[in-house]
Enzyme design. Structure first.
Site, PDB file in Angstrom:
ATOM      1  N   ASP A 205      -1.861  -1.176   7.459  1.00 21.90           N
ATOM      2  CA  ASP A 205      -0.153  -1.167   7.986  1.00 21.90           C
ATOM      3  C   ASP A 205      -0.156  -1.021   9.157  1.00 21.90           C
ATOM      4  O   ASP A 205      -0.748  -0.022   9.533  1.00 21.90           O
ATOM      5  CB  ASP A 205       0.571  -0.588   6.730  1.00 21.90           C
ATOM      6  CG  ASP A 205       2.242  -0.649   6.956  1.00 21.90           C
ATOM      7  OD1 ASP A 205       2.226  -2.274   6.269  1.00 21.90           O
ATOM      8  OD2 ASP A 205       2.994  -0.447   7.519  1.00 21.90           O
ATOM      9  N   GLU A 247      -3.535  -5.352   9.858  1.00 19.56           N
ATOM     10  CA  GLU A 247      -1.808  -5.918  10.160  1.00 19.56           C
ATOM     11  C   GLU A 247      -1.672  -5.206  11.803  1.00 19.56           C
ATOM     12  O   GLU A 247      -1.394  -4.587  12.546  1.00 19.56           O
ATOM     13  CB  GLU A 247      -0.420  -4.865   9.520  1.00 19.56           C
ATOM     14  CG  GLU A 247       0.433  -6.370   9.981  1.00 19.56           C
ATOM     15  CD  GLU A 247       1.525  -5.732  10.084  1.00 19.56           C
ATOM     16  OE1 GLU A 247       2.605  -5.960   9.525  1.00 19.56           O
ATOM     17  OE2 GLU A 247       2.257  -3.980  10.170  1.00 19.56           O
TER      18      GLU A 247
HETATM   19  C1  NOJ Z   1       4.794  -3.886   7.735  1.00 22.99           C
HETATM   20  C2  NOJ Z   1       4.871  -4.379   6.913  1.00 22.99           C
HETATM   21  O1  NOJ Z   1       4.308  -5.310   6.654  1.00 22.99           O
HETATM   22  C3  NOJ Z   1       6.807  -4.093   6.625  1.00 22.99           C
HETATM   23  O2  NOJ Z   1       6.818  -5.458   5.411  1.00 22.99           O
HETATM   24  C4  NOJ Z   1       7.233  -2.916   6.189  1.00 22.99           C
HETATM   25  O3  NOJ Z   1       8.465  -2.578   6.595  1.00 22.99           O
HETATM   26  C5  NOJ Z   1       6.625  -2.470   7.726  1.00 22.99           C
HETATM   27  N1  NOJ Z   1       5.231  -2.227   8.093  1.00 22.99           N
HETATM   28  C6  NOJ Z   1       7.098  -0.179   7.476  1.00 22.99           C
HETATM   29  O4  NOJ Z   1       6.141   0.179   6.578  1.00 22.99           O
END
Ligand code: NOJ
Length: 555
Positions: A205, A247
């Site tokens: 993430d 991500e």
């Molecule tokens: C990215 C995630 O995809 C999202 O859903 C989340 O709110 C944020 N990171 C914070 O963890």
């Protein structure tokens, strides 16, 4: 292509399916989906043809960001089940040839995590340096906040210690200090723990945020990417074929650095946010141009690395990398009402309602995504064409319960509707109209279409392993691209406009060299000369395999 490579680097030809356990299937009837329910649906997923399951956070959490606010990296949220149930899911998935990756949260914890509870007591806490603090008034950082509807700054003053802590996301998600070697050790232990439980990798993430934090706070080696290399090396030592899927919503050139440049020793995979955003612009304009730009600007990947392609995920459909004008074009086409938009940069919608439910356009979009080089990634419910619940807050609009049948609660749960973790979609995309049971045995359903697409895609190593060439055409609404691998190519043609077109497609080579098969209709195609006249209906698409006498590639 060497068979040894394809079996080791499974992620290059995988089909990923993302789901949130709490909204998939509720087996114990408490209104919340659970691991027991998921285990029962592994066969559905296997039949769909996916090869990798990505589970959104399953950790204990106060659930103020749908589980992305973790209080224990080593636990399983009691509402979802326990280790026993998780291992059953992993074991069943593996038995059906499906790998399982889980979200890994490195950037932040919940403010209720014991580390932060201790850290905020003051500088003497042994966990103080697990987070990032400042003792002077921070500058204006309003432009850097990720959720502008909730936060005004990426720093919040902690009343207890009187200092400010860093949080790129919600104030209840303090950023970890990844420049602290003790924190990196904790993260490596976490990775090691889940690998021992049978997990095959991680969706990492918010990667650029913690790399940026390391830049700010200073890393002992002076290189903020060192932590990614450390994680990757550790992962590889513990489980040779485990994967890190990051991500990283950044322009392509910057993403290259997160693969580890030429060395390719950081993340093996990253979502291609740029191609995703430019696909929507292309669809809105009925012009392949924006997509061609994205595909041709993709940097070459180091060996072993791969893009993950997607149309939708669990977040808003972010359009943050388009210009303001382009973004407004996409808003006008696919989400003109204010309640469809979030954070000024995205849409809280699923694909079919954005495309007015037009099955030709929905199928075109999936055909396009599956034909692009990269690893296709589906978000649960996409295969049956689920819609969103605009009444739900923000991104929760697309996280409604999976619609299994037209029964009560869409077959998701036997609990009373008011007890469900989230309301089932109520409008024309609700379970009465859109559900898996009705589509399973209907050869004309979207589910059957996606299943067939997955099956064809799995038989096309050219798309996961080959080299891409965008073939020029005279028709602006048509994208022609081919992926070449050894003596075989897959050529795909997509008509982004409502009007039928006939496009001459240059094949290269001579007539005799080609055996051509239409991979979707299974017809043999006979070109005349070096060109093929391809007739496409409005929003039509075709996939062809061109075999140049190669014994090993099946036509
Ligand atoms: C990215 C995630 O995809 C999202 O859903 C989340 O709110 C944020 N990171 C914070 O963890």
């Amino acid at each position: 292509m060497r068979i040894t490579d394809t079996s080791d680097q499974w992620w290059k030809s995988a089909i990923i399916y993302c789901l949130d356990v709490e909204t998939f299937l509720d087996a114990d009837g408490d209104g919340i989906g659970d691991l027991q329910g998921l285990a029962q649906r592994i066969d559905y997923l296997a039949e769909l043809g996916i090869t990798c399951l990505w589970l959104m956070p399953i950790y204990p959490s106060p659930d103020r960001d749908d589980g992305y606010d973790v209080t224990d990296f080593y636990g399983v949220d009691r509402r979802l089940g326990d280790y026993g149930r998780l291992v059953e899911v992993v074991r069943t998935a593996h038995d059906r040839g499906i790998r399982v990756v889980v979200d890994l949260l490195i950037n932040h914890t919940s403010d209720q995590h014991p580390w932060f509870v201790s850290a905020r007591r003051g500088p003497d806490s042994p966990f103080r340096d697990y987070y990032v603090w400042r003792d002077t008034e921070p500058p204006d950082t309003a432009k850097q906040v990720v959720f502008p509807d909730a936060e005004e700054s990426i720093w919040t003053r902690d009343e207890q210690s009187g200092h400010w802590y860093l949080h790129h996301f919600y104030a209840h998600q303090p950023d970890l200090n990844v420049a602290n070697p003790a924190v990196v050790d904790e993260l490596l232990r976490t990775i090691g723990f889940w690998l021992e439980l049978g997990i095959d990798g991680f969706r990492v993430d918010a990667v650029p945020f913690f790399v940026e934090d390391i830049e700010t706070t200073g890393h002992p080696t002076g290189d903020p990417h060192e932590v990614l290399r450390t994680m990757r090396a550790f992962l590889g030592r513990r489980k040779g074929d485990a994967v890190l899927l990051g991500e990283v919503n950044l322009p392509h050139e910057q993403q290259r650095e997160y693969f580890g440049g030429e060395a390719g020793d950081e993340l093996q995979m990253m979502f291609d946010f740029i191609t995703m955003q430019r696909t929507y612009l292309a669809l809105a304009r009925a012009d392949a141009g924006p997509l061609v730009e994205a595909l041709t600007a993709r940097p070459a990947l180091p060996p072993g690395c791969q893009w993950a392609t997607f149309l939708r995920n669990h977040d808003e459909l972010t359009l943050d990398k388009l210009t303001e004008e382009e973004r407004q074009e996409v808003f006008a086409a696919f989400g003109p009402e204010p309640e469809m938009q979030v954070y000024g940069r995205g849409l809280k919608r699923r694909l079919p309602p954005m495309l007015d439910g037009d099955p030709r356009r929905v199928r075109l979009a999936y055909s396009l995504m599956f034909s692009l080089p990269g690893t296709p990634t589906l978000f649960y419910g996409e295969e049956i064409g689920m819609g969103e619940d605009l009444a739900a807050h923000g991104r929760m609009a697309v996280r409604t319960p999976m619609q299994w049948s037209d029964g009560a609660n869409g077959g998701f749960s036997t609990a009373p509707a008011e007890q469900l973790v989230q309301a089932v979609v109520a409008d024309g995309y609700g379970p009465r109209f859109v559900n898996a049971a009705a589509q399973l045995h209907d050869p004309d359903s979207l589910l059957s279409f996606v299943k067939a697409l997955i099956s064809v895609r799995r038989s096309c190593p050219e798309l996961g392993w080959g080299t891409l060439e965008v073939v020029p055409t005279e028709h602006p609404a048509v994208l022609v691209h081919r992926c070449d691998l050894d003596d075989s190519s897959v050529l795909a043609v997509h008509n982004l406009s409502a009007d039928p077109v006939t496009v001459p497609v240059r094949l290269g080579g001579t007539e005799d060299e080609h055996r051509i098969i239409d991979l979707l209709s299974h017809e043999v195609v006979s070109p005349e000369g070096e060109e093929l006249e391809m007739a496409l209906a409005g929003y039509g698409h075709r996939w062809l395999r061109l075999c140049r006498g190669a014994l090993l590639s099946l036509p």
